[in-house]
Write an enzyme that holds these catalytic residues in place. Structure first.
Site: not given
Length: 503
Positions: A189, A316, A412
């Protein structure tokens, strides 16, 4: 207990409870506390100490408001926040490959003490694993206007902390059995985008030879937007947007002011792109430390000497929706405004509708937003690196399962416990849908082995990228199709030319 000697002094660590033969040391200072006279400055060397430092506990985390499962929270007054942790199976002279992890968290939260980042399993594969804390939020990435008669405060202090940690590794890791010339830097990320920024920064050149970027986020700031954010935060903090005004505000005051600014965007549907997920801080591209954003820098050939492994997850933004951190878009008129705010052509939305005709408006929004912010951006970084002569591997995490009565997506962060081999820790079970089964353990074994092999040899077990369509390693509990091509989601982005940079 084992004692190691660093340039600053002796440190002592104990046996890991998760991997036999691995020693863990926590909370080793790699730079001085970045407060007092050093606040808003580039990191400075840590002071030396006498005797042997007991390194049983993680160091304090950087100023933030987040409270994460299984990890310590920040307490006002904690200042020695620039510390690192080491898991090592080695002894001095072993020259083992080194993996240095940069945590994510939208540049405003997170720490190296999160349970999913325990390095014991990876160290058991023959790596020396290093994790560390760095400055976040305004302390790490806020623009501080220059003041006459003083040295300017660099914008990207968090990135400079990361470089300082890598320099510490270069200078000290041999004492722990690591090879300073065999360093891989990895992140997820905002940590992945930090990795990409480091590849583009002259100050980080030569500090690592390989890089791993999972779910890189398309979110750098321009000098202009960084200045506007400073003005907003200063106003919320009740201080002037000057060095003297900002330094007079405590870290707690700036954290709280930043949260209020972000919440203001979240509550205002007319506030443009920041409304949907107001991450107000990020690397500032366009200055001396980071002249270009990573995608532009890669296209110009920056970092091509670094071998790169890129991964993203298939869904995600499902996580951000699940935890309530992003705006909900459920009506067609809201979707149209969203597309206009990000200059997404109608053709992209039509293509996604064709890919999944049964998708609701909300499902469509999450798919498009996730690919805009993470999926397609990660792919573009990989392709730009390859086109300029870099050696790049691509992978995609698609594993799903039922958890607590509802499906747990390939969202995610779900890939990281598998790559670290920490799927058994109950603190990560929300991410992966409950306790792991046999197939999950097998997937974790494959992913940790791939990271270890990439760090050691540059070959994670599948061919490098040779064209825009692949090959790509598919991470799933099924092993029947381990290598394939990118899904059809990429076609509409290619046709539109997006995304280049977030507005």
């Amino acid at each position: 207990m084992r004692v190691f000697t660093t340039r600053s002094g002796a440190v002592a660590g104990g046996a890991s409870v998760h991997a036999p033969g691995v020693v863990v040391l926590r909370g080793i200072p790699y730079a001085a506390p970045p407060f007092g006279a050093d606040r808003f400055c580039a990191p400075r060397p840590a002071a030396a100490w006498d005797g042997t430092r007991d390194c049983a506990a993680f160091g304090p985390v950087a100023p933030q408001s987040a409270r994460l499962p299984g990890a310590p929270a920040w307490s006002p007054g904690d200042e020695d926040v620039l510390s690192l942790n080491i898991w090592t199976p080695g002894h001095e002279g072993d020259a083992l490959p080194v993996l240095v992890w940069i945590h994510g968290g939208a540049y405003v939260f997170g720490s190296s003490a999160q349970p999913d980042f325990d390095g014991a399993v990876l160290a058991g594969h023959g790596l020396v694993v290093v994790t560390f804390n760095y400055r976040l939020g305004f302390e790490g990435f806020g623009h501080v206007p220059p003041t006459a008669g003083t040295d300017p405060c660099p914008d990207n202090r968090g990135l400079l902390d990361q470089i300082a940690a890598l320099e510490w590794v270069r200078d000290n890791i041999a004492a722990f059995g690591g090879a300073p010339g065999r360093v891989t830097v990895a992140g997820q990320s905002s940590g992945a985008t930090s990795v990409a920024c480091l590849m583009a920064m002259d100050g980080a050149r030569g500090l690592f030879r390989r890089a791993i970027a999972h779910s890189a986020v398309n979110a750098c700031a321009s000098p202009g937007s960084a200045s506007r954010t400073t003005a907003e935060v200063a106003a919320e903090a009740g201080v002037r947007a000057t060095y003297d005004g900002l330094v007079s505000a405590s870290p707690k005051v700036l954290v709280e002011a930043s949260d209020r600014v972000a919440d203001g965007y979240r509550r205002d549907p007319g506030s443009g792109a920041r409304h949907y997920d107001p991450a107000i801080y990020g690397p500032v591209a366009g200055g001396a430390d980071l002249p270009l954003d990573p995608l532009t820098a890669f296209a110009a050939g920056a970092g091509r000497e670094v071998e790169l492994l890129v991964c993203h997850t298939a869904e995600e933004y499902r996580l951000l929706d699940e935890v309530g951190s992003c705006a909900r878009v459920t009506e067609e008129d809201q979707l149209a405004v969203f597309a206009a705010d990000f200059t997404i052509p109608e053709a992209v939305l039509d293509a996604y509708r064709a890919l999944d005709p049964k998708a609701s408006v909300h499902d469509l929004y999450l798919a498009v937003y996730g690919d805009l912010l993470f999926g397609e951006y990660s792919c573009r970084l990989a392709e730009a690196h390859t086109r300029r002569g870099g050696r790049t591997r691509l992978s995609r995490f698609v594993r799903q399962r039922d958890g607590r009565g509802k499906p747990v997506r390939a969202w995610h962060c779900a890939d990281i416990p598998f790559a670290f081999g920490t799927v058994d820790d109950e603190n990560v079970h929300f991410l992966i849908g409950g306790p792991p089964g046999a197939a999950d353990h097998a997937l974790a074994s494959r992913m940790t082995r791939a990271w270890a092999e990439f760090a050691a040899t540059g070959d994670p077990g599948w061919p490098p990228l040779i064209a825009a369509d692949g090959p790509v390693r598919i991470w799933d509990t099924s092993t029947e199709t381990p290598v394939g091509q990118w899904d059809a989601f990429r076609a509409p982005w290619r046709a539109s030319g997006l995304p280049l940079l977030m507005p």
